[in-house]
Design a protein around this motif. Structure first.
Motif, PDB file in Angstrom:
ATOM      1  N   TRP A  19       7.033  28.814 -10.388  1.00 35.61           N
ATOM      2  CA  TRP A  19       8.127  29.660 -10.873  1.00 35.61           C
ATOM      3  C   TRP A  19       8.421  30.779  -9.879  1.00 35.61           C
ATOM      4  O   TRP A  19       9.548  31.259  -9.778  1.00 35.61           O
ATOM      5  N   SER A  20       7.389  31.219  -9.165  1.00 35.59           N
ATOM      6  CA  SER A  20       7.595  32.306  -8.195  1.00 35.59           C
ATOM      7  C   SER A  20       8.585  31.890  -7.112  1.00 35.59           C
ATOM      8  O   SER A  20       9.317  32.746  -6.581  1.00 35.59           O
TER       9      SER A  20
ATOM     10  N   ALA B 226      -2.681  26.297 -11.728  1.00 32.55           N
ATOM     11  CA  ALA B 226      -1.673  26.745 -10.759  1.00 32.55           C
ATOM     12  C   ALA B 226      -0.688  27.705 -11.422  1.00 32.55           C
ATOM     13  O   ALA B 226      -0.261  28.695 -10.812  1.00 32.55           O
ATOM     14  N   TYR B 227      -0.320  27.418 -12.655  1.00 32.79           N
ATOM     15  CA  TYR B 227       0.604  28.284 -13.407  1.00 32.79           C
ATOM     16  C   TYR B 227      -0.019  29.668 -13.623  1.00 32.79           C
ATOM     17  O   TYR B 227       0.644  30.700 -13.427  1.00 32.79           O
ATOM     18  N   ASP B 228      -1.277  29.697 -14.011  1.00 35.14           N
ATOM     19  CA  ASP B 228      -1.961  30.978 -14.235  1.00 35.14           C
ATOM     20  C   ASP B 228      -1.985  31.807 -12.952  1.00 35.14           C
ATOM     21  O   ASP B 228      -1.762  33.030 -12.979  1.00 35.14           O
ATOM     22  N   GLU B 229      -2.248  31.166 -11.822  1.00 42.69           N
ATOM     23  CA  GLU B 229      -2.253  31.876 -10.542  1.00 42.69           C
ATOM     24  C   GLU B 229      -0.852  32.347 -10.169  1.00 42.69           C
ATOM     25  O   GLU B 229      -0.678  33.429  -9.591  1.00 42.69           O
ATOM     26  N   ASP B 230       0.150  31.535 -10.505  1.00 42.36           N
ATOM     27  CA  ASP B 230       1.528  31.858 -10.151  1.00 42.36           C
ATOM     28  C   ASP B 230       2.008  33.125 -10.857  1.00 42.36           C
ATOM     29  O   ASP B 230       2.834  33.864 -10.315  1.00 42.36           O
ATOM     30  N   ILE B 231       1.499  33.374 -12.050  1.00 44.59           N
ATOM     31  CA  ILE B 231       1.889  34.582 -12.789  1.00 44.59           C
ATOM     32  C   ILE B 231       1.530  35.831 -11.993  1.00 44.59           C
ATOM     33  O   ILE B 231       2.304  36.792 -11.931  1.00 44.59           O
TER      34      ILE B 231
ATOM     35  N   ILE C 123       6.318  40.316  -6.977  1.00 38.16           N
ATOM     36  CA  ILE C 123       7.645  40.174  -6.384  1.00 38.16           C
ATOM     37  C   ILE C 123       8.438  41.458  -6.652  1.00 38.16           C
ATOM     38  O   ILE C 123       8.562  41.875  -7.806  1.00 38.16           O
ATOM     39  N   PRO C 124       8.975  42.122  -5.642  1.00 36.34           N
ATOM     40  CA  PRO C 124       9.736  43.365  -5.842  1.00 36.34           C
ATOM     41  C   PRO C 124      10.927  43.143  -6.780  1.00 36.34           C
ATOM     42  O   PRO C 124      11.607  42.111  -6.703  1.00 36.34           O
TER      43      PRO C 124
END
Length: 276
Positions: free
Chosen positions: A142-143, A257-262, A268-269
């Motif tokens: 998602w990032s 991977a989703y948990d890390e992506d959060i 993210i600014p």
């Protein structure tokens, strides 16, 4: 939308209007589509025409619009090996239409391991096969989608939350959308919670809140978690994951991977993450 609409009186005190979705959903989509032509730009009066249709002579400082599938149809949320690859373009088009206004984006994200089966299960089999074959599922982030949006719309404030957390933070999501003060009472703040907790649990939970009216928002969330441990509806929490190749191992790896992506999204600014 139902929760937003029932809070219009509270929103109205801060100049926020929630128009009926029938006024604008097709209009917004068609207006953005018209900008897809090469060198297309909105007419000088496009913004005023849109707002006249959306507000129907109401005055507003803040307008809340909700457009399902604005980034793409459900069948193409996974495309070009990414989640909503058209999202950045869509938001840039919306900002073009409302170039004199402060546009903000509020969006939930969801674990792709559960999102994709829930959305794609009704897609044609050939479309499912194509989407999965062109995608590295363990690389979905998602990032990436959010960073792409920020790259085309650098001044766009984005508020994000996890779909999985929604029952715990629903009241804050609605307040933040409406520009209300932190902790201000709203209607329907526990609407989502009632879909995953038994009637007996909800009755006891509301009774506990009545007996403890000074609880902070963070304390309420801890209380919700405690009641869910005892009164959660198992059927409401279970999901059927039936896409081809959806093994326990794949789901576990995608969830990690989703948990890390959060955590990546939180850095993210210009992005605010609402978390329990």
């Amino acid at each position: 939308m139902k929760c937003l609409l029932v809070n219009q009186d509270a929103f109205g005190q801060t100049g926020t209007v929630v128009p009926g979705p029938g006024r604008y959903r097709d209009l917004i989509k068609s207006s953005c589509k018209a900008l897809e032509a090469e060198d297309a730009v909105p007419s000088e009066d496009a913004r005023d025409i849109l707002l006249d249709a959306i507000l129907d002579e109401e005055d507003a400082d803040r307008v809340i619009l909700s457009v399902p599938n604005f980034f793409s149809s459900k069948n193409y949320l996974l495309n070009e090996g990414a989640l909503y690859p058209q999202a950045a373009k869509r938001m840039a088009q919306l900002k073009q239409l409302f170039s004199y206004d402060q546009v903000e984006l509020f969006m939930a994200i969801r674990n792709p391991a559960t999102l994709l089966p829930s959305v794609l299960r009704k897609a044609p089999p050939q479309r499912i096969q194509q989407a999965l074959e062109e995608t590295d599922l363990l690389s979905l982030r998602w990032s990436d989608t959010i960073s792409d949006i920020r790259a085309l719309s650098a001044d766009l404030p984005i508020t994000v939350w996890c779909y999985e957390d929604s029952p715990l933070i629903w009241a804050q999501i609605i307040r933040d959308m409406g520009g209300l003060e932190h902790g201000q009472k709203i209607n329907g703040g526990f609407d989502l919670l009632s879909t995953i907790m038994s009637k007996e649990g909800m009755k006891r939970f509301r009774g506990y809140l009545h007996q403890n009216p000074t609880l902070t928002e963070m304390q309420k969330r801890r209380v919700i978690a405690a009641f869910l441990d005892k009164f959660a509806l198992d059927d409401a929490l279970e999901e059927e994951l039936d896409l081809p190749g959806w093994t326990v191992e794949l789901v576990s790896a995608m969830t990690d991977a989703y948990d890390e992506d959060i955590y990546t999204i939180q850095r993210i600014p210009g992005v605010t993450v609402i978390a329990p």
